[in-house]
Write a protein that holds these residues in place. Structure first.
Motif, short mmCIF file in Angstrom:
data_model
loop_
_atom_site.label_atom_id
_atom_site.label_comp_id
_atom_site.label_asym_id
_atom_site.label_seq_id
_atom_site.Cartn_x
_atom_site.Cartn_y
_atom_site.Cartn_z
N GLU A 8 10.92 -49.80 104.02
CA GLU A 8 11.38 -48.43 103.80
C GLU A 8 12.76 -48.44 103.12
N ARG A 9 13.59 -49.38 103.56
CA ARG A 9 14.92 -49.50 102.97
C ARG A 9 14.85 -49.93 101.51
N LEU A 10 13.87 -50.76 101.17
CA LEU A 10 13.75 -51.28 99.81
C LEU A 10 13.13 -50.28 98.84
N SER A 11 12.48 -49.27 99.36
CA SER A 11 11.74 -48.34 98.53
C SER A 11 12.64 -47.57 97.55
N ASP A 12 12.08 -47.29 96.38
CA ASP A 12 12.69 -46.45 95.35
C ASP A 12 13.58 -47.24 94.38
N LYS A 13 14.61 -46.60 93.84
CA LYS A 13 15.34 -47.13 92.70
C LYS A 13 16.53 -48.02 93.08
N TRP A 14 16.67 -49.11 92.30
CA TRP A 14 17.79 -50.05 92.47
C TRP A 14 18.34 -50.47 91.11
N PHE A 15 19.61 -50.83 91.09
CA PHE A 15 20.24 -51.38 89.89
C PHE A 15 20.52 -52.86 90.11
N PHE A 16 20.23 -53.66 89.11
CA PHE A 16 20.60 -55.06 89.14
C PHE A 16 22.06 -55.14 88.72
N ILE A 17 22.90 -55.66 89.62
CA ILE A 17 24.35 -55.64 89.41
C ILE A 17 24.89 -56.97 88.88
N ALA A 18 24.54 -58.05 89.56
CA ALA A 18 25.12 -59.35 89.21
C ALA A 18 24.27 -60.48 89.76
N ALA A 19 24.50 -61.66 89.21
CA ALA A 19 23.75 -62.82 89.70
C ALA A 19 24.48 -64.11 89.35
N VAL A 20 24.21 -65.13 90.16
CA VAL A 20 24.59 -66.51 89.83
C VAL A 20 23.28 -67.28 89.86
N ASN A 59 19.00 -75.67 91.38
CA ASN A 59 18.34 -74.45 90.93
C ASN A 59 18.73 -73.22 91.74
N LEU A 60 19.64 -73.40 92.67
CA LEU A 60 20.06 -72.33 93.56
C LEU A 60 20.50 -71.09 92.79
N GLY A 61 20.16 -69.93 93.33
CA GLY A 61 20.58 -68.69 92.68
C GLY A 61 20.65 -67.55 93.67
N ILE A 62 21.33 -66.48 93.27
CA ILE A 62 21.50 -65.31 94.13
C ILE A 62 21.74 -64.10 93.23
N SER A 63 21.21 -62.94 93.63
CA SER A 63 21.44 -61.73 92.86
C SER A 63 21.81 -60.57 93.78
N LEU A 64 22.59 -59.64 93.26
CA LEU A 64 23.01 -58.46 93.99
C LEU A 64 22.37 -57.24 93.35
N ASN A 65 21.76 -56.39 94.19
CA ASN A 65 21.12 -55.16 93.73
C ASN A 65 21.66 -54.00 94.54
N ALA A 66 21.87 -52.85 93.91
CA ALA A 66 22.50 -51.72 94.59
C ALA A 66 21.87 -50.40 94.19
N ARG A 67 22.05 -49.40 95.01
CA ARG A 67 21.52 -48.07 94.74
C ARG A 67 22.23 -47.40 93.57
N LYS A 68 23.48 -47.78 93.33
CA LYS A 68 24.25 -47.21 92.23
C LYS A 68 24.70 -48.31 91.29
N LEU A 84 26.87 -70.19 100.11
CA LEU A 84 25.85 -71.02 99.46
C LEU A 84 26.45 -72.11 98.58
N GLY A 85 27.77 -72.12 98.44
CA GLY A 85 28.42 -73.14 97.63
C GLY A 85 28.48 -72.80 96.16
N LEU A 86 28.35 -71.49 95.83
CA LEU A 86 28.42 -71.04 94.44
C LEU A 86 29.83 -70.52 94.16
N GLN A 87 30.15 -70.36 92.88
CA GLN A 87 31.50 -69.99 92.48
C GLN A 87 31.55 -68.62 91.81
N ASP A 88 32.67 -67.92 91.99
CA ASP A 88 32.86 -66.61 91.36
C ASP A 88 32.76 -66.68 89.85
N ASP A 89 33.25 -67.78 89.26
CA ASP A 89 33.25 -67.87 87.80
C ASP A 89 31.85 -68.11 87.22
N GLU A 90 30.85 -68.23 88.09
CA GLU A 90 29.46 -68.38 87.64
C GLU A 90 28.74 -67.03 87.56
#
Length: 201
Positions: free
Chosen positions: A37-49, A139-148, A166-172
């Motif tokens: 229910e929380r995942l339903s509807d529209k999301w924006f892809f914001i960022a990823a490493v 191959n590790l990765g992560i993405s952030l998605n938001a309502r706005k 996870l051992g990832l860096q901001d500059d990535e």
């Protein structure tokens, strides 16, 4: 073309071990009806490493992206409607997937192969994170998605905490830019078509 968690043929996530990992983002969290229910509807892809070379290559060309998730609790399936701005055009894609409740993963079919992304619900219900290859450093990765399209400092901070865990860096980090979105008119057209019953999805 698809979203970063399914931009190309996603590789099957390794089976998560029963032992609790040091970083909670590597631990499977079961998916419930409330989750869907929380995942339903529209999301924006914001960022990823993304360290997977193919993911990285495909994500770098995405200037802006948003998507709709329509879960079906009865048969544990998902319908995705995705809008991506790449270069000077809008790319629209419709696809389906499955929900693996106990494994905490979402999957979709890409080129006749089922592939997975590990779902992590953030403290803020207006965002969620997807983790790829949590046990594969190369191959590790992560993405952030938001309502706005615009996220708060607090929302971004939680994403950055996950990176460090996870051992990832901001500059990535690769960011999208909502100001470059060209899919608004197509989205509006689709909304009008759905209101009049001219489309199935």
């Amino acid at each position: 073309m698809a979203l970063p968690w399914a931009l190309t043929a996603l590789s099957l996530l390794p089976l998560l071990t029963a032992q609790d990992p040091k970083c909670p983002y590597q631990k499977a969290v079961p998916i419930t009806n409330a989750t869907l229910e929380r995942l339903s509807d529209k999301w924006f892809f914001i960022a990823a490493v993304l360290r997977n070379p193919e993911y990285l290559r495909m994500t770098r060309v995405v200037e802006a992206a948003f998507f709709y998730i329509a879960p079906n609790n009865t048969d544990d399936t998902l319908l995705f409607r995705e809008y991506q701005t790449i270069g000077n055009q809008c790319i629209y894609n419709v696809s389906s997937g499955d929900i693996q409740r106990q494994n905490g993963t979402l999957s979709r079919i890409v080129q006749d192969t089922e592939h997975f992304a590990h779902l992590w619900l953030t403290k803020d219900p207006e965002t969620f994170i997807l983790v790829f290859f949590p046990e594969d450093e190369k191959n590790l990765g992560i993405s952030l998605n938001a309502r706005k399209q615009e996220v708060t400092k607090q929302q971004l901070s939680e994403f950055q905490e996950a990176l460090k865990c996870l051992g990832l860096q901001d500059d990535e980090i690769l960011y999208t830019d909502g100001k470059k979105d060209l899919c608004g008119p197509l989205e509006k057209q689709h909304e009008e078509e759905r209101k009049t019953g001219n489309v199935e999805s």
